[in-house]
Design an enzyme around this catalytic site. Structure first.
Site, PDB file in Angstrom:
ATOM      1  N   GLU A 248      -5.414  18.209   2.687  1.00 22.06           N
ATOM      2  CA  GLU A 248      -4.589  17.859   1.521  1.00 22.06           C
ATOM      3  C   GLU A 248      -5.250  16.720   0.779  1.00 22.06           C
ATOM      4  OE1 GLU A 248      -0.835  16.423   2.839  1.00 22.06           O
ATOM      5  OE2 GLU A 248      -0.173  18.358   3.597  1.00 22.06           O
ATOM      6  N   LYS A 250      -5.529  13.216  -0.546  1.00 15.96           N
ATOM      7  CA  LYS A 250      -4.922  11.936  -0.170  1.00 15.96           C
ATOM      8  C   LYS A 250      -4.764  11.103  -1.451  1.00 15.96           C
ATOM      9  CE  LYS A 250      -5.141   8.078   3.028  1.00 15.96           C
ATOM     10  NZ  LYS A 250      -4.376   7.236   2.110  1.00 15.96           N
ATOM     11  N   ARG A 255       3.741   5.898  -0.128  1.00 19.39           N
ATOM     12  CA  ARG A 255       4.432   6.935   0.637  1.00 19.39           C
ATOM     13  C   ARG A 255       5.941   6.707   0.584  1.00 19.39           C
ATOM     14  NH1 ARG A 255       2.822   8.456   6.875  1.00 19.39           N
ATOM     15  NH2 ARG A 255       4.317  10.147   7.217  1.00 19.39           N
ATOM     16  N   GLU A 300       4.142  11.324  -1.731  1.00 13.39           N
ATOM     17  CA  GLU A 300       3.411  10.164  -2.216  1.00 13.39           C
ATOM     18  C   GLU A 300       3.744   9.972  -3.687  1.00 13.39           C
ATOM     19  OE1 GLU A 300       0.351   7.309  -0.844  1.00 13.39           O
ATOM     20  OE2 GLU A 300       1.426   8.890   0.211  1.00 13.39           O
ATOM     21  N   LYS A 421      -7.482  10.946   8.328  1.00 12.87           N
ATOM     22  CA  LYS A 421      -7.824  10.538   6.963  1.00 12.87           C
ATOM     23  C   LYS A 421      -9.337  10.583   6.790  1.00 12.87           C
ATOM     24  CE  LYS A 421      -5.419   6.679   7.619  1.00 12.87           C
ATOM     25  NZ  LYS A 421      -4.766   5.369   7.446  1.00 12.87           N
TER      26      LYS A 421
END
Length: 560
Positions: A248, A250, A255, A300, A421
């Site tokens: 996905e 970032k 958040r 987010e 991440k």
């Protein structure tokens, strides 16, 4: 139950640094609380708070108003109390001194009870509108009028949020387990699901392990978010994920956890603070976009700049902080919400459902539009395809990618390897200020260099990993001095020890092994990036995290 018993607990906690002894003191106190209603209040008072972080109520009382209330209660001039603070370094101690010297005493004085203190502070928090400051003043003065010096000291610290007893969430969790003879892992699980220690303590006392096992997600109470680790590149991520992963984008945003119950929508920050009122346009869009009656989703929030490109996450934090002239901020800093997970839908918890199924569910319950979107993703086994997606995310102005294991369940509060991440640079660290030095020359009178700490669970304390003095403007240093002065514990010449409360984001060139600090690590050329108001000390990076990043850094440099 008398407030003096709670004050006695605070005093005992202050006198020891031993975690085991602190846990025993708190557990023994919890055992004495027979009233279940009172038990829902006491855990947060022990933490030095009135409400959980996710409760939008705030006392709205600063030092000046509190000093006026003490002056009204004692007959001692406000200036005298203010001058006393310069000597004691602690408003709580100065309040105790003022109460010892009080010039007036009420004929109708009654001993303070915990319930009376709590209900009065609730009134203070809920008092708004014209004349609210005067009403708050009277409520507080009435409490201090009946307070002993010791009670007044801890009452003042509770009101200002400067309690210094060394009780954090982990210790309170252990104390609840010890007090009611329940499994600590069940207390942890129940707290992760509800973020409500008062509720958890009550269930533990009345229903034991069996009751804690039955605790479920509740719309309106935030759950502890699942966290991610960093890896060097997409190939390493695919290996960790077993050969296939969901990637996905970032986003460089803040958040949030969104709770919808009919027409009621609550938005919580990464720190689980209620930020709903500061983003009314997002709330209205959520009502239109989320189809279920009751649902909890994560996403987010990104500040959108020119040509739709993302702006740094600090812009979102500016929106969160704004309480007035919100319409003006809506125009200046438009927000886009990118949803990436669903945790609850119409009576069904989704946290034990595999990620791939949660993603499908999310796609089916969201009506997307210009402002509410689902995080762009790619499911692949092909490292070249993932690499191409990664560079596309960077070209669009985003931070990088998230990689998620397709069969992973949602692990509350855990930073495991199910989520990873991937970023082009070493990840910035979120560290706690544990000390500072007074500046010299033109920076005389302000704190200008800060000692940074990471939490070491073995020691049960924050250990230093370096000092930062660059990246701050003169305005920043003035603001940090105002924030940190009430948190000063001790002074050693120019150096001051700071209560670990304030989290800042720090960039650095690299992590080095170092015998200079107890942590064994030091940051090379650290630089201040941002104040992380969305994070508390419990959310900051740990010593274990720094060790992991050190190993990652060595791999990225080609080391073993």
């Amino acid at each position: 139950m008398l407030y003096k018993e709670l004050a006695e607990l605070y005093k005992r906690l202050e006198k020891t640094t031993l975690k085991t002894l602190k846990t025993k003191f708190v557990a023994d106190f919890l055992k004495k609380v027979e009233d279940p209603e009172l038990l829902e209040i006491v855990p947060y008072l022990i933490l030095g708070k009135v409400f959980p972080d996710w409760d939008e109520r705030e006392l709205g009382v600063g030092e000046k108003l509190l000093i006026r209330a003490v002056s009204m209660a004692t007959g001692i001039n406000s200036d005298e109390i203010e001058n006393s603070v310069k000597d004691t370094g602690d408003l709580g101690e100065s309040v105790a001194l003022a109460l010892q010297r009080r010039k007036q005493k009420s004929f109708f004085s009654q001993p303070l009870t915990i319930k009376r203190v709590y209900s009065t502070l609730v009134k203070v928090a809920e008092t708004t509108g014209e004349g609210s400051q005067d009403r708050k003043l009277k409520y507080l003065a009435n409490l201090f009028m009946d307070a002993s010096p010791e009670e007044g000291k801890y009452l003042a610290r509770t009101i200002l949020g400067t309690m210094r007893t060394g009780v954090a969430e982990g210790l309170l969790r252990d104390a609840i387990a010890e007090a009611f003879r329940v499994k600590v892992e069940l207390v942890e699980r129940a707290y992760m699901l509800t973020s409500d220690f008062g509720f958890v303590a009550k269930v533990a006392k009345l229903e034991g392990d069996e009751g804690l096992l039955k605790v479920k997600i509740q719309v309106g109470k935030p759950i502890k978010p699942m966290l991610a680790q960093m890896v060097a590149n997409v190939r390493e991520a695919l290996i960790e994920m077993g050969g296939e992963a969901e990637f996905e984008i970032k986003y460089d945003g803040a958040r949030v956890q969104v709770h919808k119950d009919g027409e009621k929508v609550i938005v919580y920050s990464r720190r689980l603070e209620n930020v709903t009122r500061s983003i009314p346009e997002v709330v209205e869009r959520i009502k239109e976009s989320l189809k279920p009656e009751k649902v909890i989703v994560e996403g987010e929030l990104v500040a959108v700049g020119e040509e739709g490109r993302p702006r740094p996450f600090q812009y979102v934090l500016r929106r969160f902080r704004r309480k007035y002239n919100i319409d003006e901020m809506i125009e200046k800093i438009p927000l886009e919400l990118n949803l990436f997970d669903v945790l609850y839908v119409d009576g069904k918890s989704m946290i034990d459902v595999q990620f791939i199924e949660r993603r499908k569910t999310l796609e089916g319950i969201v009506t997307t539009n210009e402002w509410i979107k689902i995080a762009e993703n790619l499911i692949t086994k092909n490292p070249e395809e993932a690499e191409e997606f990664y560079h596309r995310a960077l070209d669009l102005g985003h931070e990088g990618l998230m990689a998620k294991r397709l069969d992973s369940v949602y692990e509350l509060g855990n930073r495991g390897k199910k989520w990873l991440k991937i970023k082009p640079t070493m990840e910035n660290l979120d560290l706690v200020i544990i000390g500072a030095e007074w500046g010299e020359g033109r920076r005389s009178g302000v704190l200008s260099s800060f000692l940074l700490g990471a939490y070491d669970p073995i020691r049960g304390d924050f250990v230093p990993v370096g000092k930062v003095g660059s990246g701050f403007t003169d305005e920043d240093l003035i603001e940090f001095t105002k924030m940190l002065k009430p948190l000063i514990k001790k002074e050693h010449g120019k150096f001051v020890e700071i209560e670990p409360k304030i989290v800042i984001e720090v960039a650095y060139q690299e992590i080095q092994k170092s015998p200079k600090y107890e942590s064994g690590f030091a940051l090379r050329f650290p630089r201040y990036v941002a104040l992380r108001e969305d994070k508390g000390p419990e959310d900051a990076d740990t010593l274990q995290r720094i060790a992991e990043l050190y190993q990652l850094q060595e791999r990225m440099k080609g080391g073993k």
